[in-house]
Scaffold this active site. Sequence first.
Site, mmCIF file in Angstrom:
data_model
loop_
_atom_site.group_PDB
_atom_site.id
_atom_site.type_symbol
_atom_site.label_atom_id
_atom_site.label_comp_id
_atom_site.label_asym_id
_atom_site.label_seq_id
_atom_site.Cartn_x
_atom_site.Cartn_y
_atom_site.Cartn_z
ATOM 1 C CE LYS A 180 40.835 -15.173 -19.138
ATOM 2 N NZ LYS A 180 41.967 -14.290 -19.361
ATOM 3 N N PRO A 181 44.736 -17.009 -22.004
ATOM 4 C CG PRO A 181 45.090 -15.554 -23.891
ATOM 5 C CD PRO A 181 44.172 -16.571 -23.404
ATOM 6 C CB SER A 234 47.564 -13.909 -7.517
ATOM 7 O OG SER A 234 46.115 -14.118 -8.008
ATOM 8 C CD GLU A 255 54.609 -23.756 -11.312
ATOM 9 O OE1 GLU A 255 55.062 -23.244 -10.456
ATOM 10 O OE2 GLU A 255 54.670 -24.955 -11.717
ATOM 11 C CG LEU A 256 49.604 -20.818 -6.885
ATOM 12 C CD1 LEU A 256 48.719 -21.138 -5.737
ATOM 13 C CD2 LEU A 256 48.697 -20.293 -7.984
ATOM 14 C CB CYS A 289 56.316 -15.858 -9.218
ATOM 15 S SG CYS A 289 56.670 -16.976 -10.823
ATOM 16 C CD GLU A 386 54.346 -12.560 -5.585
ATOM 17 O OE1 GLU A 386 53.316 -12.768 -5.459
ATOM 18 O OE2 GLU A 386 55.062 -13.015 -6.467
HETATM 19 P P1 ADP Z 1 48.258 -11.500 -11.418
HETATM 20 O O1 ADP Z 1 48.429 -10.993 -9.968
HETATM 21 O O2 ADP Z 1 49.722 -12.132 -12.001
HETATM 22 O O3 ADP Z 1 47.674 -10.369 -12.287
HETATM 23 P P2 ADP Z 1 46.170 -13.209 -11.494
HETATM 24 O O4 ADP Z 1 45.942 -14.331 -10.500
HETATM 25 O O5 ADP Z 1 45.313 -11.993 -11.183
HETATM 26 O O6 ADP Z 1 47.501 -12.938 -11.246
HETATM 27 O O7 ADP Z 1 45.929 -13.491 -13.119
HETATM 28 C C1 ADP Z 1 46.500 -14.416 -13.700
HETATM 29 C C2 ADP Z 1 45.563 -15.128 -14.509
HETATM 30 O O8 ADP Z 1 44.250 -15.566 -13.965
HETATM 31 C C3 ADP Z 1 45.191 -14.276 -15.668
HETATM 32 O O9 ADP Z 1 44.979 -14.988 -16.873
HETATM 33 C C4 ADP Z 1 43.683 -13.704 -15.045
HETATM 34 O O10 ADP Z 1 42.792 -13.311 -16.387
HETATM 35 C C5 ADP Z 1 43.307 -14.977 -14.450
HETATM 36 N N1 ADP Z 1 42.192 -14.659 -13.528
HETATM 37 C C6 ADP Z 1 42.057 -13.804 -12.881
HETATM 38 N N2 ADP Z 1 40.900 -14.031 -12.036
HETATM 39 C C7 ADP Z 1 40.326 -15.255 -12.190
HETATM 40 C C8 ADP Z 1 39.340 -15.890 -11.776
HETATM 41 N N3 ADP Z 1 38.606 -15.476 -11.133
HETATM 42 N N4 ADP Z 1 39.221 -17.280 -12.333
HETATM 43 C C9 ADP Z 1 40.053 -17.635 -13.322
HETATM 44 N N5 ADP Z 1 41.035 -17.096 -13.947
HETATM 45 C C10 ADP Z 1 41.335 -15.714 -13.432
#
Ligand code: ADP
Length: 483
Positions: A180-181, A234, A255-256, A289, A386
Site C-alpha cells: 500500500k503506497p 510516522s 520504521e518510524l 526520518c 521532528e
Molecule cells: P507521514 O507523516 O510520512 O505522512 P504517515 O504515517 O501519515 O506518515 O503515512 C505513512 C503511510 O501510512 C502512508 O502510506 C499512509 O497512507 C499510511 N497511513 C496513514 N494513516 C494510516 C492508518 N490509519 N492506517 C494505515 N496506514 C495509514
Amino acid sequence: MDIKNKDLFRQQSFINGEWVDAINSKTINVNNPATQEIIGNVPNCGKDETISAIRSAKNSWKDWSSKTSKERSNILKKWFNLIEENQEDLARIMTIEQGKPITESRGEITYGASFVEWFAEEGKRVYGDTIPDVFQDRRILVIKQPVGVVAAITPWNFPSSMITRKCAPALAVGCPVVIKPASQTPFSALALGVLAEKAGFPKGTINIITGSAKEIGEELSTNPIVRKLSFTGSTEVGKILLRQCSSTVKKVSMELGGHAPFIAFEDADIDEAVEGAFLSKFRNTGQTCVCSNRLFIHEKIHDEFVEKFTIKVRNMKVGNGLEEGVISGPLIDQFSFRKVEEHVHDAVNVGAKIAIGGKKHKLGGTFYEPTVLFNVTNKARITYEETFGPVAPIYKFNNEDEVINMANDSPYGLASYFYSRDIGKIWRVAEALEYGMVGVNTGIMSKAEAPFGGIKESGLGREGSKYGLDDFLEVKYINIAGI
Ligand code: ADP
C-alpha cells in the site's frame, strides 16, 4: 508525463496480476507539489479490494515459496536490471509526484535497486543450525522458513526505495507481498509493479493497492492471512498499526519517526562537519526520518561552524526539482509547510536567532526558505519534535556528558551523527548514543549492506543486510529422536 517508456505511468492498482480500478470506480487525484497541478489519478480502493489482494497473495504462496532460492533470485535480478534500465523515467515520475530534486530521485532509484540486487543474492543464504542435544539418540535442527503473506505500507518521502527495501527480502525468501503506497506518491510504486510484471514474478506474488490508508491499513493489519506487516511512516500511525496487529499477533517491522542529533566536537574537521551536516539536514528538503534535526556544536568551533554552514545554505538553489541544479524542492503539502512555519516561529519566540531563511520562499506554494537557527533553547518545540523540513536548529555545548544527555533526551532513537578525530571519544560516544544508527564523520549512511532501523519509539526490526532477511523468516526447531 514526459517520459520515454509511457507504459511505466500506470493509473490502476495491481491485484492478482491484473491492472484494475476500484470496485466503486472512485479515484484519488495526485498532484505535483512543485506546481500544484494534478498529474493523474489512482483507484480509491478499500476493504474489498484489499481482501482480494490478500487472497491473491495467499494463492501464490505455495508456488512462490516452494521455488528454489536460485529461481527466485533470477526473477529478482531481472527486476533489478529493469529498474536500472528505466532509471531516468522512474526518477522523473518520482520528482513530479514527490518534488525532490531530479539528482536525488536518480540516487533513490539506484539505492532502491541495490536492495533488489543484494537480496537476490542474500536470499540464497538462509542458513540453519545443528545443535548438540543432551541425549545421545537425538539431534537438534534449526531451520528458517518464510513467514507467509507480507503487507508493506510505505511513505511518500522515499516512494520507490521503501518498497524495494521491504519487498526484495520478503520476495527473496519466498513471501508474496501486498503493498500500500502513500496516496501522495503512488505512481513510483505502480511503475515498479509494471517492471515486476515484466521481470516475470508469478501472478499474485506482488500486489499494489492504492486508496484509503485507514481502510486498507486496517484490513492489512487485522486480516489473519497476513503474517507480517512492515511499515515505514510516522510514529503516530505506527502505534495504531501495532495495536491493530495485536489482534492476530502478527510479526511486525516498524520504521518510524526520528529526531537525529548531529554533534560536532571541538576536534572535528570543521569543513567536513559542515558538509556532513548539510547533507544530512537538507536531503529531500529535510523530509527524511534520518535528517539531523538538532545540531550540537562545541562552543570552541560554534561561530566558525555557523558562518560556514550559513554560506553553504545561502548557495542552495531552491525550485522545481526537474530543473538541473536545484538542491531544495517544495514540501510535500500544506500540512507539512505549516508545521515548518510553526516550528520556526515558536523557536524565535523563545530566543532563537535566524542566521538565514525563516520564512515562506518567494516561489510560493509549499516552498520554504532553507533556514538556519542558532541560540536555540530547550523551550523550543523544535528541540523535541521532528520538523520534517529545511530547518537546521543549532545548539552550543561545552562538554561530552552534557551533549550526550541532550542528544539522548528524546523518545526517538533512529539515526545520530557526530564528528570527532579522537578514537577514544569515537568509541565512547558511539556506544553512549541511544540510537539504532550512528554515523561517525559522515552525514549519510543508508545502504543495502547495513542494518537500517531504530530503537525506542523509532521502531522495531531492521531493513537491509542479513538482519533484514530475518525479519521475514520464522525459526523452526526440529528435534529428531531415535537415531
Ligand atoms: P507521514 O507523516 O510520512 O505522512 P504517515 O504515517 O501519515 O506518515 O503515512 C505513512 C503511510 O501510512 C502512508 O502510506 C499512509 O497512507 C499510511 N497511513 C496513514 N494513516 C494510516 C492508518 N490509519 N492506517 C494505515 N496506514 C495509514
